[in-house]
Enzyme design. Structure first.
Site, short mmCIF file in Angstrom:
data_model
loop_
_atom_site.label_atom_id
_atom_site.label_comp_id
_atom_site.label_asym_id
_atom_site.label_seq_id
_atom_site.Cartn_x
_atom_site.Cartn_y
_atom_site.Cartn_z
N LYS A 10 45.83 90.65 108.78
CA LYS A 10 46.18 91.87 109.50
C LYS A 10 44.92 92.67 109.89
O LYS A 10 43.82 92.41 109.38
CB LYS A 10 47.13 92.71 108.63
N TYR A 50 58.12 92.34 114.56
CA TYR A 50 58.71 93.02 113.41
C TYR A 50 60.06 93.68 113.76
O TYR A 50 60.46 94.63 113.10
CB TYR A 50 57.74 94.04 112.83
N ASN A 113 48.37 96.01 104.32
CA ASN A 113 48.37 95.09 103.18
C ASN A 113 47.79 93.71 103.46
O ASN A 113 48.22 92.72 102.87
CB ASN A 113 49.77 95.02 102.55
N HIS A 116 50.15 88.78 106.26
CA HIS A 116 51.59 88.53 106.42
C HIS A 116 51.88 87.14 105.91
O HIS A 116 51.06 86.24 106.04
CB HIS A 116 51.97 88.61 107.91
N GLU A 127 58.21 82.37 113.76
CA GLU A 127 56.94 83.11 113.85
C GLU A 127 55.81 82.22 114.37
O GLU A 127 54.97 82.66 115.15
CB GLU A 127 56.61 83.72 112.49
P1 ATP Z 1 55.09 90.75 105.71
O1 ATP Z 1 56.41 90.54 106.43
O2 ATP Z 1 54.07 91.49 106.56
O3 ATP Z 1 54.55 89.49 105.11
P2 ATP Z 1 56.51 91.59 103.38
O4 ATP Z 1 57.44 90.47 103.70
O5 ATP Z 1 55.85 91.55 102.03
O6 ATP Z 1 55.36 91.71 104.46
P3 ATP Z 1 58.37 93.41 104.57
O7 ATP Z 1 59.43 94.08 103.80
O8 ATP Z 1 58.72 92.26 105.46
O9 ATP Z 1 57.22 92.98 103.54
O10 ATP Z 1 57.62 94.52 105.43
C1 ATP Z 1 56.85 94.16 106.56
C2 ATP Z 1 55.60 95.02 106.58
O11 ATP Z 1 55.97 96.37 106.84
C3 ATP Z 1 54.82 95.08 105.28
O12 ATP Z 1 53.96 93.99 105.07
C4 ATP Z 1 54.03 96.37 105.46
O13 ATP Z 1 52.90 96.15 106.32
C5 ATP Z 1 55.05 97.24 106.17
N1 ATP Z 1 55.81 98.05 105.20
C6 ATP Z 1 56.77 97.62 104.35
N2 ATP Z 1 57.22 98.63 103.58
C7 ATP Z 1 56.51 99.72 103.95
C8 ATP Z 1 56.49 101.08 103.53
N3 ATP Z 1 57.32 101.52 102.58
N4 ATP Z 1 55.62 101.92 104.14
C9 ATP Z 1 54.80 101.50 105.11
N5 ATP Z 1 54.76 100.22 105.56
C10 ATP Z 1 55.60 99.34 104.98
MG MG Z 2 58.30 90.22 105.61
#
Ligand code: ATP
Ligand code: MG
Length: 138
Positions: A10, A50, A113, A116, A127
């Site tokens: 990211k 997303y 974070n 992804h 994806e």
């Molecule tokens: P990713 O899909 O990016 O691998 P993930 O599967 O661990 O992450 P998801 O629940 O799919 O988590 O959320 C997608 C992304 O949205 C997260 O990686 C983060 O960047 C963002 N995100 C998730 N929760 C929050 C939050 N509470 N506040 C801000 N951003 C968030």
């Molecule tokens: Mg996710």
């Protein structure tokens, strides 16, 4: 496609210069890079990627962040790729991620974070297709 997953380094991790270290950790964990590119997501493309989170309160922030700078997109191959990669990256919130995971090492916050990882075989295929043509997917 069940032995493949999709990842992005990211904008936070790319901008901090962690790309090499993260790729080294990914390859060291036994993942083979099948396709990879340094690119950028427009706000429109980030929103599309997303879209599943469109109703979440953090969606606008997520779209802004994911379109804020370059990313590295890649398709990875390994037995049990989706599950093993989620283990390697750790919990969404780095505060909850296990020691040694990519997010524990490199993520700044729950939003920024570092990486992804696809959450299912079906999404891994969707994806990967979002970023790479059939020709590029080796
Ligand atoms: P990713 O899909 O990016 O691998 P993930 O599967 O661990 O992450 P998801 O629940 O799919 O988590 O959320 C997608 C992304 O949205 C997260 O990686 C983060 O960047 C963002 N995100 C998730 N929760 C929050 C939050 N509470 N506040 C801000 N951003 C968030
Ligand atoms: Mg996710």
């Amino acid at each position: 496609m069940s032995n493949r997953t999709f990842t992005m380094i990211k904008p936070d991790a790319f901008a901090s210069g962690y790309t090499g270290a993260i790729l080294k950790q990914i390859e060291g964990a036994g993942f083979r890079i099948v396709a990879m590119k340094l690119t950028r997501l427009s706000a429109e493309k980030a929103g599309e990627f997303y879209a599943v989170h469109a109703e979440r309160p953090f969606y606008g922030e997520l779209v802004d962040f994911m379109s804020s700078g370059p990313i590295v997109a890649a398709i990875l191959e390994k037995d049990n790729a989706v599950e093993d990669f989620r283990k390697l990256i750790g919990a969404t919130n780095p505060a909850n991620a296990e020691e040694g995971t990519i997010r524990k090492l490199y993520a700044k916050s729950v939003g920024e974070n570092a990486v992804h990882g696809s959450d299912s075989n079906e999404n891994a295929a969707i994806e990967g297709n979002f970023f790479f043509s059939a020709f590029e997917r080796i």
